[in-house]
Design an enzyme around this catalytic site. Structure first.
Site, short mmCIF file in Angstrom:
data_model
loop_
_atom_site.label_atom_id
_atom_site.label_comp_id
_atom_site.label_asym_id
_atom_site.label_seq_id
_atom_site.Cartn_x
_atom_site.Cartn_y
_atom_site.Cartn_z
N TYR A 113 9.34 34.32 81.20
CA TYR A 113 9.55 32.89 80.92
C TYR A 113 10.32 32.23 82.07
CZ TYR A 113 8.40 34.40 76.16
OH TYR A 113 7.79 34.95 75.07
N ARG B 193 31.86 32.08 102.37
CA ARG B 193 30.40 32.18 102.34
C ARG B 193 29.90 32.17 100.90
NH1 ARG B 193 29.87 36.37 105.30
NH2 ARG B 193 29.68 35.11 107.18
N GLU C 215 19.16 21.03 89.11
CA GLU C 215 17.83 20.41 89.19
C GLU C 215 16.90 20.98 88.12
OE1 GLU C 215 14.90 17.93 89.85
OE2 GLU C 215 16.89 17.73 90.74
N GLU D 247 14.21 15.75 81.64
CA GLU D 247 13.17 14.75 81.87
C GLU D 247 11.87 15.12 81.16
OE1 GLU D 247 12.73 14.09 86.06
OE2 GLU D 247 14.63 13.00 86.20
N GLU E 66 7.59 5.77 76.19
CA GLU E 66 8.10 4.41 76.04
C GLU E 66 9.48 4.30 76.68
OE1 GLU E 66 8.31 2.86 72.06
OE2 GLU E 66 6.46 3.90 71.50
N ARG E 67 9.75 3.10 77.21
CA ARG E 67 11.09 2.85 77.76
C ARG E 67 12.06 2.68 76.59
NH1 ARG E 67 11.45 1.87 83.17
NH2 ARG E 67 9.47 1.49 84.22
N HIS E 68 13.14 3.44 76.65
CA HIS E 68 14.15 3.36 75.60
C HIS E 68 15.51 3.56 76.28
CE1 HIS E 68 16.63 4.41 72.14
NE2 HIS E 68 15.70 3.83 71.39
N ASP F 102 19.19 9.26 83.55
CA ASP F 102 20.19 8.84 84.54
C ASP F 102 21.35 9.83 84.63
OD1 ASP F 102 18.64 6.63 85.09
OD2 ASP F 102 19.97 5.19 84.08
#
Length: 121
Positions: free
Chosen positions: A19, A58, A72, A79, A88-90, A98
């Protein structure tokens, strides 16, 4: 209960490794930001072995680089989950994305701060 939770021992470890490799593959093929960070790590991590720094320094330099990859991966996971729920934008979706972006910005700032402190200090 999830049918995937019943594995134990070596079978569970092998499944988990599979996985994880699937996740790395998905991030590399589907996320330009992840590929850019991999490239940055391909440059910075070997470079750290050519610099006149202590083993502890190091380790900090490499750790900061790897942390940015971890952040990331988590940002991309957030995301993907948000996009899976709805395109949809919410306001809450925007906040979540963000905040993931802010976490990555902080991780990149950490790389800069650690490397600058060690190399210029």
């Amino acid at each position: 209960m999830s049918p995937f939770k019943g594995q134990t021992g070596l079978k569970r470890i092998l499944n988990a490794a599979g996985y994880s490799l699937d996740g790395l593959r998905a991030a590399f093929t589907g996320e330009a930001a992840f590929r850019q960070l991999v490239l940055l790590n391909v440059v910075l991590i070997p470079l750290s072995f050519f610099l006149d720094v202590s083993r502890g320094e190091r380790a900090l330099m490499i750790g900061a680089c790897l942390l940015a990859l971890i952040v990331e991966l988590l940002n991309s996971a957030v995301e993907a989950a948000i996009d899976r729920i709805s395109l949809e934008r919410h306001p809450l979706s925007k906040n979540a994305k963000d905040m993931g972006s802010a976490a990555q910005f902080t991780a990149l700032t950490l790389i800069t701060a650690v490397w600058a402190t060690i190399l210029l200090g």
